[in-house]
Design a protein around this motif. Structure first.
Motif, PDB file in Angstrom:
ATOM      1  N   THR A 114       7.112 -24.826   6.328  1.00  0.00           N
ATOM      2  CA  THR A 114       5.902 -24.623   5.507  1.00  0.00           C
ATOM      3  C   THR A 114       4.810 -23.963   6.349  1.00  0.00           C
ATOM      4  O   THR A 114       4.126 -23.033   5.906  1.00  0.00           O
ATOM      5  N   ILE A 115       4.657 -24.437   7.598  1.00  0.00           N
ATOM      6  CA  ILE A 115       3.637 -23.862   8.478  1.00  0.00           C
ATOM      7  C   ILE A 115       3.990 -22.413   8.825  1.00  0.00           C
ATOM      8  O   ILE A 115       3.132 -21.525   8.777  1.00  0.00           O
ATOM      9  N   LYS A 116       5.277 -22.172   9.132  1.00  0.00           N
ATOM     10  CA  LYS A 116       5.682 -20.792   9.463  1.00  0.00           C
ATOM     11  C   LYS A 116       5.422 -19.851   8.286  1.00  0.00           C
ATOM     12  O   LYS A 116       4.940 -18.735   8.466  1.00  0.00           O
ATOM     13  N   THR A 117       5.753 -20.301   7.092  1.00  0.00           N
ATOM     14  CA  THR A 117       5.562 -19.442   5.914  1.00  0.00           C
ATOM     15  C   THR A 117       4.090 -19.084   5.742  1.00  0.00           C
ATOM     16  O   THR A 117       3.745 -17.929   5.474  1.00  0.00           O
ATOM     17  N   ASN A 118       3.228 -20.078   5.931  1.00  0.00           N
ATOM     18  CA  ASN A 118       1.802 -19.821   5.688  1.00  0.00           C
ATOM     19  C   ASN A 118       1.088 -19.137   6.846  1.00  0.00           C
ATOM     20  O   ASN A 118       0.016 -18.564   6.659  1.00  0.00           O
ATOM     21  N   THR A 119       1.672 -19.200   8.044  1.00  0.00           N
ATOM     22  CA  THR A 119       1.029 -18.523   9.174  1.00  0.00           C
ATOM     23  C   THR A 119       1.749 -17.201   9.465  1.00  0.00           C
ATOM     24  O   THR A 119       1.211 -16.126   9.202  1.00  0.00           O
ATOM     25  N   MET A 120       3.016 -17.278   9.934  1.00  0.00           N
ATOM     26  CA  MET A 120       3.741 -16.042  10.252  1.00  0.00           C
ATOM     27  C   MET A 120       3.920 -15.185   8.997  1.00  0.00           C
ATOM     28  O   MET A 120       3.787 -13.951   9.053  1.00  0.00           O
ATOM     29  N   GLY A 121       4.222 -15.820   7.893  1.00  0.00           N
ATOM     30  CA  GLY A 121       4.399 -15.072   6.636  1.00  0.00           C
ATOM     31  C   GLY A 121       3.120 -14.341   6.265  1.00  0.00           C
ATOM     32  O   GLY A 121       3.137 -13.166   5.861  1.00  0.00           O
ATOM     33  N   THR A 122       1.988 -15.023   6.395  1.00  0.00           N
ATOM     34  CA  THR A 122       0.704 -14.399   6.036  1.00  0.00           C
ATOM     35  C   THR A 122       0.356 -13.284   7.024  1.00  0.00           C
ATOM     36  O   THR A 122      -0.148 -12.224   6.619  1.00  0.00           O
ATOM     37  N   ILE A 123       0.653 -13.490   8.301  1.00  0.00           N
ATOM     38  CA  ILE A 123       0.410 -12.419   9.288  1.00  0.00           C
ATOM     39  C   ILE A 123       1.211 -11.172   8.894  1.00  0.00           C
ATOM     40  O   ILE A 123       0.694 -10.046   8.918  1.00  0.00           O
ATOM     41  N   ASN A 124       2.472 -11.377   8.508  1.00  0.00           N
ATOM     42  CA  ASN A 124       3.295 -10.228   8.123  1.00  0.00           C
ATOM     43  C   ASN A 124       2.708  -9.498   6.912  1.00  0.00           C
ATOM     44  O   ASN A 124       2.691  -8.259   6.872  1.00  0.00           O
ATOM     45  N   MET A 125       2.225 -10.251   5.937  1.00  0.00           N
ATOM     46  CA  MET A 125       1.658  -9.610   4.748  1.00  0.00           C
ATOM     47  C   MET A 125       0.351  -8.878   5.081  1.00  0.00           C
ATOM     48  O   MET A 125       0.065  -7.807   4.549  1.00  0.00           O
ATOM     49  N   LEU A 126      -0.442  -9.474   5.982  1.00  0.00           N
ATOM     50  CA  LEU A 126      -1.687  -8.810   6.384  1.00  0.00           C
ATOM     51  C   LEU A 126      -1.391  -7.588   7.251  1.00  0.00           C
ATOM     52  O   LEU A 126      -2.069  -6.559   7.149  1.00  0.00           O
ATOM     53  N   GLY A 127      -0.330  -7.696   8.080  1.00  0.00           N
ATOM     54  CA  GLY A 127       0.096  -6.552   8.891  1.00  0.00           C
ATOM     55  C   GLY A 127       0.583  -5.414   8.002  1.00  0.00           C
ATOM     56  O   GLY A 127       0.269  -4.233   8.245  1.00  0.00           O
ATOM     57  N   LEU A 128       1.332  -5.769   6.965  1.00  0.00           N
ATOM     58  CA  LEU A 128       1.812  -4.770   6.003  1.00  0.00           C
ATOM     59  C   LEU A 128       0.622  -4.104   5.296  1.00  0.00           C
ATOM     60  O   LEU A 128       0.547  -2.871   5.183  1.00  0.00           O
ATOM     61  N   ALA A 129      -0.328  -4.945   4.860  1.00  0.00           N
ATOM     62  CA  ALA A 129      -1.511  -4.417   4.159  1.00  0.00           C
ATOM     63  C   ALA A 129      -2.306  -3.477   5.065  1.00  0.00           C
ATOM     64  O   ALA A 129      -2.790  -2.425   4.645  1.00  0.00           O
ATOM     65  N   LYS A 130      -2.400  -3.844   6.323  1.00  0.00           N
ATOM     66  CA  LYS A 130      -3.131  -3.031   7.301  1.00  0.00           C
ATOM     67  C   LYS A 130      -2.445  -1.669   7.449  1.00  0.00           C
ATOM     68  O   LYS A 130      -3.091  -0.619   7.413  1.00  0.00           O
ATOM     69  N   ARG A 131      -1.107  -1.688   7.573  1.00  0.00           N
ATOM     70  CA  ARG A 131      -0.379  -0.430   7.790  1.00  0.00           C
ATOM     71  C   ARG A 131      -0.494   0.506   6.589  1.00  0.00           C
ATOM     72  O   ARG A 131      -0.707   1.710   6.752  1.00  0.00           O
ATOM     73  N   VAL A 132      -0.375  -0.044   5.368  1.00  0.00           N
ATOM     74  CA  VAL A 132      -0.327   0.847   4.197  1.00  0.00           C
ATOM     75  C   VAL A 132      -1.679   0.928   3.470  1.00  0.00           C
ATOM     76  O   VAL A 132      -1.799   1.631   2.465  1.00  0.00           O
ATOM     77  N   GLY A 133      -2.678   0.189   3.933  1.00  0.00           N
ATOM     78  CA  GLY A 133      -3.995   0.226   3.286  1.00  0.00           C
ATOM     79  C   GLY A 133      -4.029  -0.491   1.939  1.00  0.00           C
ATOM     80  O   GLY A 133      -4.817  -0.146   1.055  1.00  0.00           O
ATOM     81  N   ALA A 134      -3.170  -1.516   1.780  1.00  0.00           N
ATOM     82  CA  ALA A 134      -3.122  -2.245   0.501  1.00  0.00           C
ATOM     83  C   ALA A 134      -4.181  -3.344   0.454  1.00  0.00           C
ATOM     84  O   ALA A 134      -4.651  -3.812   1.484  1.00  0.00           O
ATOM     85  N   LYS A 135      -4.530  -3.723  -0.781  1.00  0.00           N
ATOM     86  CA  LYS A 135      -5.426  -4.867  -0.987  1.00  0.00           C
ATOM     87  C   LYS A 135      -4.543  -6.118  -1.076  1.00  0.00           C
ATOM     88  O   LYS A 135      -3.492  -6.075  -1.708  1.00  0.00           O
ATOM     89  N   VAL A 136      -4.966  -7.225  -0.440  1.00  0.00           N
ATOM     90  CA  VAL A 136      -4.153  -8.463  -0.488  1.00  0.00           C
ATOM     91  C   VAL A 136      -4.918  -9.597  -1.128  1.00  0.00           C
ATOM     92  O   VAL A 136      -6.067  -9.854  -0.753  1.00  0.00           O
ATOM     93  N   LEU A 137      -4.248 -10.308  -2.049  1.00  0.00           N
ATOM     94  CA  LEU A 137      -4.818 -11.548  -2.567  1.00  0.00           C
ATOM     95  C   LEU A 137      -3.984 -12.704  -2.038  1.00  0.00           C
ATOM     96  O   LEU A 137      -2.766 -12.731  -2.187  1.00  0.00           O
ATOM     97  N   ILE A 138      -4.669 -13.642  -1.384  1.00  0.00           N
ATOM     98  CA  ILE A 138      -3.994 -14.809  -0.811  1.00  0.00           C
ATOM     99  C   ILE A 138      -4.116 -15.986  -1.777  1.00  0.00           C
ATOM    100  O   ILE A 138      -5.231 -16.312  -2.218  1.00  0.00           O
ATOM    101  N   ALA A 139      -2.970 -16.622  -2.086  1.00  0.00           N
ATOM    102  CA  ALA A 139      -3.009 -17.822  -2.938  1.00  0.00           C
ATOM    103  C   ALA A 139      -3.318 -19.019  -2.055  1.00  0.00           C
ATOM    104  O   ALA A 139      -2.431 -19.616  -1.461  1.00  0.00           O
ATOM    105  N   SER A 140      -4.597 -19.348  -1.946  1.00  0.00           N
ATOM    106  CA  SER A 140      -4.973 -20.554  -1.215  1.00  0.00           C
ATOM    107  C   SER A 140      -5.013 -21.712  -2.208  1.00  0.00           C
ATOM    108  O   SER A 140      -4.494 -21.596  -3.329  1.00  0.00           O
ATOM    109  N   THR A 141      -5.607 -22.805  -1.819  1.00  0.00           N
ATOM    110  CA  THR A 141      -5.484 -24.009  -2.646  1.00  0.00           C
ATOM    111  C   THR A 141      -6.709 -24.916  -2.525  1.00  0.00           C
ATOM    112  O   THR A 141      -7.429 -24.881  -1.515  1.00  0.00           O
ATOM    113  N   SER A 142      -6.878 -25.750  -3.526  1.00  0.00           N
ATOM    114  CA  SER A 142      -7.922 -26.777  -3.479  1.00  0.00           C
ATOM    115  C   SER A 142      -7.648 -27.768  -2.354  1.00  0.00           C
ATOM    116  O   SER A 142      -8.535 -28.522  -1.960  1.00  0.00           O
TER     117      SER A 142
END
Ligand code: NAD
Ligand code: UDP
Ligand code: UDP
Length: 343
Positions: A114-142
Protein backbone atom coordinates in the motif's frame (compact mmCIF):
# COMPACT_ATOMS: atom_id res chain seq x y z
CA UNK A 1 -20.90 -26.25 -32.21
CA UNK A 2 -24.09 -24.32 -32.68
CA UNK A 3 -24.53 -24.10 -28.92
CA UNK A 4 -20.98 -22.86 -28.48
CA UNK A 5 -21.46 -20.15 -31.10
CA UNK A 6 -24.72 -19.09 -29.50
CA UNK A 7 -23.12 -18.65 -26.07
CA UNK A 8 -20.28 -16.69 -27.59
CA UNK A 9 -22.75 -14.41 -29.29
CA UNK A 10 -24.47 -13.75 -25.96
CA UNK A 11 -21.25 -12.47 -24.53
CA UNK A 12 -20.61 -9.91 -27.23
CA UNK A 13 -22.16 -6.59 -26.18
CA UNK A 14 -24.95 -5.66 -28.55
CA UNK A 15 -24.05 -2.01 -28.64
CA UNK A 16 -21.72 0.34 -26.80
CA UNK A 17 -23.40 2.98 -24.66
CA UNK A 18 -23.93 6.17 -26.72
CA UNK A 19 -20.68 8.03 -27.06
CA UNK A 20 -20.42 11.68 -28.12
CA UNK A 21 -18.38 12.38 -31.18
CA UNK A 22 -15.48 14.75 -30.47
CA UNK A 23 -13.15 15.99 -33.15
CA UNK A 24 -9.42 15.52 -32.73
CA UNK A 25 -8.91 19.01 -31.27
CA UNK A 26 -11.34 18.55 -28.38
CA UNK A 27 -10.61 14.91 -27.67
CA UNK A 28 -8.18 14.23 -24.82
CA UNK A 29 -6.10 11.13 -24.14
CA UNK A 30 -6.78 10.38 -20.51
CA UNK A 31 -4.99 7.86 -18.28
CA UNK A 32 -6.99 6.47 -15.35
CA UNK A 33 -4.87 4.46 -12.93
CA UNK A 34 -7.03 2.04 -10.95
CA UNK A 35 -9.67 2.43 -13.67
CA UNK A 36 -10.97 -1.13 -13.27
CA UNK A 37 -11.94 -0.40 -9.65
CA UNK A 38 -15.15 0.96 -8.18
CA UNK A 39 -14.65 4.72 -8.66
CA UNK A 40 -12.34 4.38 -11.68
CA UNK A 41 -14.86 2.38 -13.70
CA UNK A 42 -17.59 5.00 -13.19
CA UNK A 43 -15.14 7.75 -14.15
CA UNK A 44 -14.23 5.71 -17.25
CA UNK A 45 -17.91 5.48 -18.23
CA UNK A 46 -18.38 9.23 -17.86
CA UNK A 47 -15.28 10.25 -19.82
CA UNK A 48 -15.85 7.61 -22.54
CA UNK A 49 -19.41 8.93 -23.04
CA UNK A 50 -17.93 12.42 -23.41
CA UNK A 51 -15.95 11.05 -26.37
CA UNK A 52 -12.44 11.03 -24.90
CA UNK A 53 -9.77 8.36 -25.37
CA UNK A 54 -9.33 6.39 -22.17
CA UNK A 55 -6.37 4.30 -21.14
CA UNK A 56 -6.82 2.31 -17.95
CA UNK A 57 -3.83 0.99 -16.07
CA UNK A 58 -4.65 -1.54 -13.34
CA UNK A 59 -2.99 -4.51 -11.62
CA UNK A 60 -6.40 -6.03 -10.69
CA UNK A 61 -5.61 -6.21 -6.98
CA UNK A 62 -9.17 -5.12 -6.17
CA UNK A 63 -10.32 -4.06 -9.63
CA UNK A 64 -12.13 -6.33 -12.08
CA UNK A 65 -12.25 -6.51 -15.85
CA UNK A 66 -15.99 -7.02 -15.50
CA UNK A 67 -16.37 -3.39 -14.29
CA UNK A 68 -15.31 -2.08 -17.72
CA UNK A 69 -15.97 -5.03 -20.05
CA UNK A 70 -18.76 -3.11 -21.81
CA UNK A 71 -16.01 -0.99 -23.42
CA UNK A 72 -13.82 -3.86 -24.66
CA UNK A 73 -13.21 -3.43 -28.36
CA UNK A 74 -14.25 0.24 -28.50
CA UNK A 75 -11.77 2.27 -30.53
CA UNK A 76 -11.40 4.93 -27.78
CA UNK A 77 -10.69 2.38 -25.04
CA UNK A 78 -7.56 0.60 -23.89
CA UNK A 79 -6.88 -1.52 -20.80
CA UNK A 80 -3.28 -2.15 -19.70
CA UNK A 81 -2.43 -4.73 -17.05
CA UNK A 82 0.37 -2.96 -15.20
CA UNK A 83 1.48 -2.25 -11.65
CA UNK A 84 2.14 1.48 -11.20
CA UNK A 85 4.95 0.79 -8.76
CA UNK A 86 6.88 0.19 -12.00
CA UNK A 87 7.56 3.03 -14.46
CA UNK A 88 5.14 3.56 -17.33
CA UNK A 89 5.92 5.31 -20.58
CA UNK A 90 2.88 6.47 -22.55
CA UNK A 91 1.69 9.81 -23.99
CA UNK A 92 -1.40 11.39 -22.41
CA UNK A 93 -2.98 14.81 -21.76
CA UNK A 94 -4.49 14.08 -18.34
CA UNK A 95 -3.98 11.55 -15.55
CA UNK A 96 -6.59 10.61 -12.95
CA UNK A 97 -4.42 8.78 -10.42
CA UNK A 98 -6.77 6.47 -8.50
CA UNK A 99 -4.71 3.29 -8.14
CA UNK A 100 -4.54 2.27 -4.47
CA UNK A 101 -6.41 -0.20 -2.33
CA UNK A 102 -9.11 1.83 -0.59
CA UNK A 103 -10.95 -0.20 2.04
CA UNK A 104 -9.33 -0.92 5.42
CA UNK A 105 -9.14 -4.75 5.00
CA UNK A 106 -7.61 -4.34 1.54
CA UNK A 107 -5.04 -1.70 2.42
CA UNK A 108 -4.07 -3.53 5.63
CA UNK A 109 -3.67 -6.84 3.75
CA UNK A 110 -0.20 -5.84 2.52
CA UNK A 111 0.73 -2.53 4.19
CA UNK A 112 4.16 -2.34 2.54
CA UNK A 113 2.57 -2.67 -0.90
CA UNK A 114 0.00 0.00 0.00
CA UNK A 115 2.85 2.38 0.88
CA UNK A 116 4.77 1.52 -2.31
CA UNK A 117 1.68 2.12 -4.45
CA UNK A 118 1.03 5.51 -2.91
CA UNK A 119 4.64 6.68 -2.88
CA UNK A 120 6.56 4.99 -5.73
CA UNK A 121 3.39 4.73 -7.81
CA UNK A 122 2.64 8.43 -7.34
CA UNK A 123 6.25 9.38 -8.14
CA UNK A 124 5.95 7.44 -11.40
CA UNK A 125 2.71 9.20 -12.33
CA UNK A 126 4.19 12.61 -11.48
CA UNK A 127 7.34 11.71 -13.44
CA UNK A 128 5.17 10.73 -16.41
CA UNK A 129 3.18 13.98 -16.11
CA UNK A 130 6.41 15.97 -15.97
CA UNK A 131 7.80 14.29 -19.10
CA UNK A 132 4.67 14.70 -21.25
CA UNK A 133 3.30 17.92 -19.70
CA UNK A 134 0.07 16.26 -18.52
CA UNK A 135 -2.24 17.51 -15.78
CA UNK A 136 -2.56 15.06 -12.83
CA UNK A 137 -5.41 14.62 -10.39
CA UNK A 138 -4.48 12.71 -7.25
CA UNK A 139 -7.21 10.75 -5.44
CA UNK A 140 -6.42 11.63 -1.84
CA UNK A 141 -8.73 10.92 1.06
CA UNK A 142 -10.46 12.24 4.15
CA UNK A 143 -8.15 9.83 6.00
CA UNK A 144 -5.44 12.50 5.78
CA UNK A 145 -7.41 14.14 8.64
CA UNK A 146 -7.08 10.92 10.71
CA UNK A 147 -9.29 10.88 13.83
CA UNK A 148 -10.11 14.59 13.52
CA UNK A 149 -10.19 17.11 16.35
CA UNK A 150 -11.87 19.70 14.13
CA UNK A 151 -15.43 19.16 12.94
CA UNK A 152 -16.49 19.35 10.14
CA UNK A 153 -13.12 19.09 8.41
CA UNK A 154 -11.98 22.01 6.21
CA UNK A 155 -8.99 21.58 3.88
CA UNK A 156 -6.95 23.88 6.15
CA UNK A 157 -7.04 21.29 8.98
CA UNK A 158 -3.69 19.45 9.19
CA UNK A 159 -5.05 16.24 10.63
CA UNK A 160 -4.55 13.87 13.53
CA UNK A 161 -2.97 10.68 12.21
CA UNK A 162 -1.24 7.93 14.16
CA UNK A 163 1.92 7.42 12.05
CA UNK A 164 2.51 3.84 13.26
CA UNK A 165 -1.06 2.53 13.69
CA UNK A 166 -2.81 -0.06 11.49
CA UNK A 167 -4.27 2.62 9.18
CA UNK A 168 -0.95 4.45 8.77
CA UNK A 169 0.11 2.66 5.56
CA UNK A 170 -2.87 4.24 3.83
CA UNK A 171 -3.20 7.56 5.69
CA UNK A 172 0.50 8.41 5.59
CA UNK A 173 0.81 6.98 2.07
CA UNK A 174 -1.85 9.44 0.89
CA UNK A 175 -0.27 12.29 2.85
CA UNK A 176 3.05 11.67 1.11
CA UNK A 177 1.20 11.42 -2.17
CA UNK A 178 -0.12 14.97 -1.56
CA UNK A 179 3.32 16.19 -0.49
CA UNK A 180 4.85 14.73 -3.66
CA UNK A 181 2.22 16.45 -5.81
CA UNK A 182 3.02 19.90 -4.44
CA UNK A 183 6.78 19.22 -4.60
CA UNK A 184 6.47 18.33 -8.32
CA UNK A 185 4.21 21.35 -8.86
CA UNK A 186 6.70 23.74 -7.26
CA UNK A 187 9.94 22.23 -8.48
CA UNK A 188 8.97 20.82 -11.89
CA UNK A 189 5.89 22.92 -12.80
CA UNK A 190 3.65 19.87 -13.00
CA UNK A 191 -0.05 20.83 -13.04
CA UNK A 192 -1.63 19.06 -10.06
CA UNK A 193 -5.13 18.74 -8.62
CA UNK A 194 -5.74 17.10 -5.23
CA UNK A 195 -9.16 15.65 -4.38
CA UNK A 196 -9.72 14.66 -0.74
CA UNK A 197 -12.42 12.06 -1.23
CA UNK A 198 -14.82 11.21 1.61
CA UNK A 199 -16.65 7.86 2.02
CA UNK A 200 -18.23 6.91 -1.29
CA UNK A 201 -20.66 4.11 -2.15
CA UNK A 202 -22.55 2.78 -5.15
CA UNK A 203 -22.83 -0.07 -7.64
CA UNK A 204 -19.57 -1.93 -8.43
CA UNK A 205 -18.27 -1.60 -4.88
CA UNK A 206 -16.45 -4.83 -4.21
CA UNK A 207 -18.80 -7.28 -2.45
CA UNK A 208 -16.13 -8.41 -0.02
CA UNK A 209 -14.25 -5.20 0.48
CA UNK A 210 -15.33 -5.01 4.11
CA UNK A 211 -16.58 -1.42 4.00
CA UNK A 212 -19.60 -0.54 6.05
CA UNK A 213 -22.00 -0.02 3.12
CA UNK A 214 -21.24 -3.33 1.41
CA UNK A 215 -21.17 -5.25 4.70
CA UNK A 216 -24.49 -3.89 5.96
CA UNK A 217 -26.27 -4.39 2.62
CA UNK A 218 -25.02 -7.97 2.26
CA UNK A 219 -25.92 -8.78 5.86
CA UNK A 220 -29.37 -7.22 5.32
CA UNK A 221 -30.02 -9.08 2.07
CA UNK A 222 -29.04 -12.40 3.62
CA UNK A 223 -31.04 -11.79 6.82
CA UNK A 224 -27.87 -12.09 8.85
CA UNK A 225 -27.13 -9.85 11.84
CA UNK A 226 -25.85 -6.41 10.93
CA UNK A 227 -22.60 -6.02 12.87
CA UNK A 228 -21.53 -2.60 14.16
CA UNK A 229 -17.90 -2.19 15.22
CA UNK A 230 -17.87 -0.44 18.61
CA UNK A 231 -20.83 1.44 20.07
CA UNK A 232 -22.09 2.76 16.71
CA UNK A 233 -21.88 6.40 17.84
CA UNK A 234 -19.04 7.10 15.39
CA UNK A 235 -20.19 9.07 12.35
CA UNK A 236 -19.55 9.08 8.61
CA UNK A 237 -20.94 11.12 5.70
CA UNK A 238 -21.59 9.12 2.53
CA UNK A 239 -21.60 10.31 -1.04
CA UNK A 240 -22.97 8.52 -4.08
CA UNK A 241 -20.41 7.64 -6.72
CA UNK A 242 -21.89 9.76 -9.55
CA UNK A 243 -21.52 12.87 -7.38
CA UNK A 244 -17.86 12.00 -6.82
CA UNK A 245 -17.27 11.54 -10.56
CA UNK A 246 -18.82 14.97 -11.27
CA UNK A 247 -16.59 16.48 -8.57
CA UNK A 248 -13.39 14.87 -9.88
CA UNK A 249 -14.05 16.07 -13.42
CA UNK A 250 -14.97 19.59 -12.22
CA UNK A 251 -11.75 19.76 -10.20
CA UNK A 252 -9.60 18.51 -13.08
CA UNK A 253 -11.12 21.13 -15.39
CA UNK A 254 -10.80 23.99 -12.90
CA UNK A 255 -7.79 26.22 -12.33
CA UNK A 256 -7.83 25.55 -8.60
CA UNK A 257 -4.63 23.88 -7.37
CA UNK A 258 -5.12 23.52 -3.58
CA UNK A 259 -6.68 20.34 -2.10
CA UNK A 260 -10.48 20.14 -2.34
CA UNK A 261 -12.83 18.01 -0.19
CA UNK A 262 -15.23 16.00 -2.33
CA UNK A 263 -17.91 14.49 -0.13
CA UNK A 264 -21.51 14.71 1.00
CA UNK A 265 -21.88 16.63 4.28
CA UNK A 266 -25.00 14.72 5.41
CA UNK A 267 -23.69 12.97 8.53
CA UNK A 268 -25.06 9.85 10.25
CA UNK A 269 -23.96 7.67 13.13
CA UNK A 270 -23.10 4.11 12.07
CA UNK A 271 -25.98 2.96 14.28
CA UNK A 272 -28.45 5.14 12.33
CA UNK A 273 -26.93 3.89 9.16
CA UNK A 274 -27.53 0.26 10.14
CA UNK A 275 -31.23 1.01 10.69
CA UNK A 276 -31.56 2.94 7.40
CA UNK A 277 -30.05 0.05 5.42
CA UNK A 278 -31.99 -2.65 7.23
CA UNK A 279 -35.26 -0.83 6.56
CA UNK A 280 -34.45 -0.15 2.89
CA UNK A 281 -33.49 -3.78 2.30
CA UNK A 282 -36.70 -4.77 4.07
CA UNK A 283 -35.15 -7.77 5.81
CA UNK A 284 -35.37 -9.07 9.34
CA UNK A 285 -31.75 -8.60 10.38
CA UNK A 286 -30.95 -7.93 14.00
CA UNK A 287 -28.48 -5.14 14.69
CA UNK A 288 -25.62 -6.22 16.97
CA UNK A 289 -22.33 -4.73 17.99
CA UNK A 290 -18.87 -6.17 18.40
CA UNK A 291 -15.47 -4.84 19.53
CA UNK A 292 -14.37 -1.46 18.18
CA UNK A 293 -11.53 -1.39 15.64
CA UNK A 294 -8.21 0.28 16.48
CA UNK A 295 -7.80 3.97 15.59
CA UNK A 296 -11.32 4.19 14.13
CA UNK A 297 -12.01 7.89 13.36
CA UNK A 298 -14.90 8.95 15.58
CA UNK A 299 -16.42 11.74 13.48
CA UNK A 300 -16.14 12.60 9.85
CA UNK A 301 -17.94 15.20 7.77
CA UNK A 302 -16.58 17.33 4.95
CA UNK A 303 -16.67 21.10 4.91
CA UNK A 304 -17.38 21.66 1.20
CA UNK A 305 -17.24 25.46 1.11
CA UNK A 306 -14.15 25.30 -1.08
CA UNK A 307 -15.70 22.89 -3.61
CA UNK A 308 -18.79 25.09 -3.90
CA UNK A 309 -16.79 28.26 -4.29
CA UNK A 310 -13.94 27.21 -6.59
CA UNK A 311 -15.24 24.30 -8.66
CA UNK A 312 -18.96 25.06 -8.44
CA UNK A 313 -19.73 21.55 -7.20
CA UNK A 314 -21.97 20.06 -4.58
CA UNK A 315 -23.48 16.57 -4.21
CA UNK A 316 -26.97 15.98 -5.60
CA UNK A 317 -27.96 12.37 -4.92
CA UNK A 318 -29.90 11.82 -1.64
CA UNK A 319 -28.74 8.90 0.53
CA UNK A 320 -31.91 6.84 0.12
CA UNK A 321 -31.90 7.04 -3.69
CA UNK A 322 -28.21 6.12 -3.86
CA UNK A 323 -28.67 3.27 -1.40
CA UNK A 324 -31.61 1.86 -3.37
CA UNK A 325 -29.46 1.69 -6.51
CA UNK A 326 -26.65 0.07 -4.55
CA UNK A 327 -28.95 -2.48 -2.91
CA UNK A 328 -30.35 -3.40 -6.34
CA UNK A 329 -26.78 -3.98 -7.59
CA UNK A 330 -25.88 -6.19 -4.62
CA UNK A 331 -29.11 -8.19 -5.01
CA UNK A 332 -28.11 -9.00 -8.59
CA UNK A 333 -24.53 -9.81 -7.59
CA UNK A 334 -25.76 -12.22 -4.92
CA UNK A 335 -28.08 -13.94 -7.41
CA UNK A 336 -25.20 -14.18 -9.80
CA UNK A 337 -22.81 -15.73 -7.28
CA UNK A 338 -25.49 -18.12 -5.94
CA UNK A 339 -26.21 -19.14 -9.51
CA UNK A 340 -22.57 -19.72 -10.41
CA UNK A 341 -22.08 -21.78 -7.23
CA UNK A 342 -24.97 -24.04 -8.23
CA UNK A 343 -23.46 -24.71 -11.67
P1 NAD B 1 -10.95 0.14 -5.58
O1 NAD B 1 -10.18 -0.80 -4.72
O2 NAD B 1 -12.24 -0.32 -6.14
O3 NAD B 1 -10.05 0.67 -6.79
C1 NAD B 1 -8.67 0.81 -6.74
C2 NAD B 1 -8.09 0.28 -8.04
O4 NAD B 1 -6.66 0.44 -8.04
C3 NAD B 1 -8.37 -1.21 -8.25
O5 NAD B 1 -8.84 -1.42 -9.56
C4 NAD B 1 -6.99 -1.86 -8.02
O6 NAD B 1 -6.86 -3.08 -8.72
C5 NAD B 1 -6.06 -0.77 -8.50
N1 NAD B 1 -4.70 -0.84 -7.96
C6 NAD B 1 -4.33 -0.96 -6.66
N2 NAD B 1 -2.99 -0.98 -6.54
C7 NAD B 1 -2.48 -0.85 -7.81
C8 NAD B 1 -1.17 -0.81 -8.35
N3 NAD B 1 -0.10 -0.91 -7.57
N4 NAD B 1 -1.03 -0.68 -9.69
C9 NAD B 1 -2.10 -0.60 -10.50
N5 NAD B 1 -3.38 -0.62 -10.03
C10 NAD B 1 -3.56 -0.77 -8.71
O7 NAD B 1 -11.15 1.48 -4.72
P2 NAD B 1 -12.00 2.79 -5.03
O8 NAD B 1 -13.00 2.91 -3.97
O9 NAD B 1 -12.44 2.82 -6.44
O10 NAD B 1 -10.90 3.92 -4.79
C11 NAD B 1 -10.28 4.64 -5.84
C12 NAD B 1 -9.39 5.72 -5.26
O11 NAD B 1 -10.16 6.65 -4.51
C13 NAD B 1 -8.30 5.19 -4.32
O12 NAD B 1 -7.11 5.91 -4.55
C14 NAD B 1 -8.85 5.50 -2.96
O13 NAD B 1 -7.80 5.68 -2.03
C15 NAD B 1 -9.61 6.78 -3.21
N6 NAD B 1 -10.67 6.96 -2.21
C16 NAD B 1 -11.81 6.19 -2.23
C17 NAD B 1 -12.78 6.37 -1.25
C18 NAD B 1 -14.05 5.54 -1.22
O14 NAD B 1 -14.84 5.70 -0.31
N7 NAD B 1 -14.30 4.69 -2.19
C19 NAD B 1 -12.60 7.34 -0.26
C20 NAD B 1 -11.43 8.09 -0.27
C21 NAD B 1 -10.49 7.91 -1.26
N1 UDP C 1 8.64 7.91 -15.05
C1 UDP C 1 7.67 7.12 -15.63
N2 UDP C 1 7.20 7.48 -16.87
C2 UDP C 1 7.64 8.58 -17.53
C3 UDP C 1 8.62 9.39 -16.91
C4 UDP C 1 9.11 9.03 -15.66
O1 UDP C 1 7.24 6.13 -15.08
O2 UDP C 1 7.17 8.82 -18.62
C5 UDP C 1 9.16 7.53 -13.73
C6 UDP C 1 10.68 7.43 -13.75
O3 UDP C 1 11.03 6.09 -13.99
C7 UDP C 1 11.08 7.90 -12.38
C8 UDP C 1 9.86 8.63 -11.82
O4 UDP C 1 8.85 8.55 -12.83
O5 UDP C 1 11.33 6.79 -11.54
C9 UDP C 1 10.13 10.07 -11.49
O6 UDP C 1 10.52 10.75 -12.65
P1 UDP C 1 11.45 12.02 -12.55
O7 UDP C 1 11.67 12.51 -13.92
O8 UDP C 1 10.90 12.98 -11.57
O9 UDP C 1 12.74 11.43 -11.86
P2 UDP C 1 14.10 10.87 -12.42
O10 UDP C 1 13.77 10.08 -13.65
O11 UDP C 1 14.88 12.11 -12.71
O12 UDP C 1 14.61 10.06 -11.30
N1 UDP D 1 -18.06 -0.48 10.34
C1 UDP D 1 -19.00 -1.26 11.03
N2 UDP D 1 -19.30 -2.50 10.55
C2 UDP D 1 -18.74 -2.99 9.40
C3 UDP D 1 -17.80 -2.19 8.70
C4 UDP D 1 -17.48 -0.94 9.21
O1 UDP D 1 -19.53 -0.84 12.06
O2 UDP D 1 -19.07 -4.12 9.01
C5 UDP D 1 -17.75 0.88 10.85
C6 UDP D 1 -16.27 1.19 10.99
O3 UDP D 1 -15.80 0.81 12.26
C7 UDP D 1 -16.24 2.69 10.76
C8 UDP D 1 -17.37 2.94 9.79
O4 UDP D 1 -18.23 1.79 9.88
O5 UDP D 1 -16.52 3.38 11.96
C9 UDP D 1 -16.91 3.13 8.34
O6 UDP D 1 -16.07 2.05 8.01
P1 UDP D 1 -15.49 1.80 6.55
O7 UDP D 1 -14.52 0.67 6.67
O8 UDP D 1 -16.59 1.65 5.58
O9 UDP D 1 -14.74 3.14 6.15
P2 UDP D 1 -13.68 4.10 6.87
O10 UDP D 1 -13.45 3.62 8.28
O11 UDP D 1 -12.46 4.00 6.03
O12 UDP D 1 -14.32 5.43 6.84
Amino acid sequence: LELKLKSLEDRIPKKYPDVKYLNYKNRKRILITGGAGFVGSHLTDYLMMQGHEIIIVDNFFTGRKRNVEHWFGHENFELIHHDIVNPLFIEVDEIYHLASPASPPHYMYNPVKTIKTNTMGTINMLGLAKRVGAKVLIASTSEVYGDPEEHPQPETYWGHVNPIGPRACYDEGKRVSETLSYAYAKQENVKVRVARIFNTYGPRMHMNDGRVVSNFILQGLQNESIIIYGNGKQTRSFQYVSDLVDGLVALMESNYTQPVNIGNPVEHTIEEFAVIIRDLVGGKSKIRSTAAVEDDPQRRKPDITRAKKYINWEPRVPLKIGLEKTIEYFRKELDRSNHSQRN
